[in-house]
Write a protein that holds these residues in place. Structure first.
Motif, PDB file in Angstrom:
ATOM      1  N   LYS A  39     -27.842  22.865 -31.426  1.00 45.22           N
ATOM      2  CA  LYS A  39     -27.980  24.267 -31.031  1.00 45.22           C
ATOM      3  C   LYS A  39     -27.225  24.545 -29.733  1.00 45.22           C
ATOM      4  O   LYS A  39     -26.511  25.567 -29.618  1.00 45.22           O
ATOM      5  CB  LYS A  39     -29.458  24.623 -30.867  1.00 45.22           C
ATOM      6  CG  LYS A  39     -29.700  26.082 -30.514  1.00 45.22           C
ATOM      7  CD  LYS A  39     -31.188  26.405 -30.474  1.00 45.22           C
ATOM      8  CE  LYS A  39     -31.417  27.876 -30.131  1.00 45.22           C
ATOM      9  NZ  LYS A  39     -32.862  28.226 -30.132  1.00 45.22           N
ATOM     10  N   ALA A  40     -27.344  23.655 -28.765  1.00 46.06           N
ATOM     11  CA  ALA A  40     -26.665  23.836 -27.491  1.00 46.06           C
ATOM     12  C   ALA A  40     -25.148  23.796 -27.650  1.00 46.06           C
ATOM     13  O   ALA A  40     -24.419  24.573 -27.027  1.00 46.06           O
ATOM     14  CB  ALA A  40     -27.120  22.771 -26.495  1.00 46.06           C
ATOM     15  N   ALA A  41     -24.666  22.884 -28.505  1.00 44.98           N
ATOM     16  CA  ALA A  41     -23.224  22.761 -28.722  1.00 44.98           C
ATOM     17  C   ALA A  41     -22.654  24.010 -29.383  1.00 44.98           C
ATOM     18  O   ALA A  41     -21.564  24.471 -29.027  1.00 44.98           O
ATOM     19  CB  ALA A  41     -22.929  21.526 -29.577  1.00 44.98           C
ATOM     20  N   PHE A  42     -23.373  24.576 -30.344  1.00 44.50           N
ATOM     21  CA  PHE A  42     -22.923  25.808 -31.000  1.00 44.50           C
ATOM     22  C   PHE A  42     -22.862  26.959 -30.006  1.00 44.50           C
ATOM     23  O   PHE A  42     -21.937  27.771 -30.040  1.00 44.50           O
ATOM     24  CB  PHE A  42     -23.850  26.152 -32.162  1.00 44.50           C
ATOM     25  CG  PHE A  42     -23.373  25.652 -33.494  1.00 44.50           C
ATOM     26  CD1 PHE A  42     -23.067  26.537 -34.519  1.00 44.50           C
ATOM     27  CD2 PHE A  42     -23.222  24.296 -33.726  1.00 44.50           C
ATOM     28  CE1 PHE A  42     -22.623  26.084 -35.739  1.00 44.50           C
ATOM     29  CE2 PHE A  42     -22.784  23.825 -34.948  1.00 44.50           C
ATOM     30  CZ  PHE A  42     -22.476  24.723 -35.962  1.00 44.50           C
ATOM     31  N   THR A  43     -23.842  27.006 -29.114  1.00 50.23           N
ATOM     32  CA  THR A  43     -23.855  28.070 -28.110  1.00 50.23           C
ATOM     33  C   THR A  43     -22.727  27.893 -27.115  1.00 50.23           C
ATOM     34  O   THR A  43     -22.013  28.846 -26.766  1.00 50.23           O
ATOM     35  CB  THR A  43     -25.204  28.090 -27.380  1.00 50.23           C
ATOM     36  OG1 THR A  43     -26.254  28.306 -28.330  1.00 50.23           O
ATOM     37  CG2 THR A  43     -25.248  29.196 -26.341  1.00 50.23           C
ATOM     38  N   GLN A  44     -22.522  26.668 -26.651  1.00 47.35           N
ATOM     39  CA  GLN A  44     -21.480  26.392 -25.668  1.00 47.35           C
ATOM     40  C   GLN A  44     -20.091  26.667 -26.236  1.00 47.35           C
ATOM     41  O   GLN A  44     -19.205  27.160 -25.518  1.00 47.35           O
ATOM     42  CB  GLN A  44     -21.579  24.941 -25.195  1.00 47.35           C
ATOM     43  CG  GLN A  44     -20.596  24.582 -24.087  1.00 47.35           C
ATOM     44  CD  GLN A  44     -20.818  23.179 -23.555  1.00 47.35           C
ATOM     45  OE1 GLN A  44     -21.680  22.452 -24.021  1.00 47.35           O
ATOM     46  NE2 GLN A  44     -20.035  22.803 -22.558  1.00 47.35           N
TER      47      GLN A  44
END
Length: 229
Positions: A39-44
């Protein structure tokens, strides 16, 4: 007098059912930390909201090109991604992996280049009726055959694998984008809405052209637009 044979029959039926039940129960699920990292990677990477409006994964996707793993934005070259990737995924909590089916979509939101993605979303692969990796005998259906990744900019494209849960009695939407020559401008979110699909997982890689390759590739630009003026 007649209860003993009945108990014996029940015990036999239960024992016969245990091997299949055990295989279902041992299907692995993704850890909370793995899902949080995705989730964090998709947001970043701004895949949320550029590609999908929101992303709350409930399973993890494993993909590799000839053994090299896709790992939330790591880099690949065009020679490494020429052949179709092997894609698998974990089971989803709360859903029977033997009865729940999924659609895999592989798309490029940055075609032909991140600075001017006028051909987004470019479709590279759609597979329906996929199941978690613990299900050995699957009947996956390829709706759009794999088209190798062909970035036309030095700037890396975000090539993204998405897994969607299919509703019961799922029928894939009809789409001209299934055809090999009609992959540009794929309406990902429209396709998802039409099919009633639910996004449950994702993974992605980065791929662009090196300056050497770009120098001899027609249309390649170093500013990320993809096509020269």
């Amino acid at each position: 007098m007649h209860l003993l044979p009945l108990f014996t029959l029940l015990a036999t039926v239960t024992a016969a059912a245990l091997p299949f039940q055990k295989r279902t129960d041992t299907c692995s699920t993704a850890s909370a930390s793995t899902l949080a990292s995705a989730k964090a990677a998709f947001t970043q990477a701004k895949l949320v909201p550029d590609l999908v409006p929101s992303f709350h994964p409930t399973l993890s996707i494993q993909a590799n090109f000839n053994g090299k793993q896709v790992a939330l934005g790591n880099s690949f070259s065009a020679t490494e991604t020429f052949m179709e990737p092997a894609v698998s995924f974990s089971a989803e909590p709360g859903f029977n992996p033997a009865k729940t089916k999924y659609t895999i979509i592989f798309t490029d939101h940055d075609a032909p280049g991140p600075a001017a993605p006028v051909l987004k979303d470019f479709l590279h692969l759609i597979i329906s009726d996929a199941q978690p990796s613990c299900i050995i005998n699957q009947a996956r259906k390829t709706l759009a055959i794999y088209q190798p990744l062909t970035p036309l900019s030095i700037a890396a494209h975000r090539y993204t694998l998405l897994v969607y849960r299919q509703p019961p009695n799922y029928m894939p939407p009809l789409s001209v984008n299934y055809l090999p020559g009609s992959r540009a401008a794929f309406d990902l979110n429209g396709y998802v809405a039409q099919g009633g699909l639910t996004l449950v997982g994702g993974n992605f890689l980065g791929e662009g052209l090196s300056s050497t390759v770009c120098a001899i590739t027609p249309g390649c630009t170093q500013d990320g637009k993809g096509y020269s003026a």
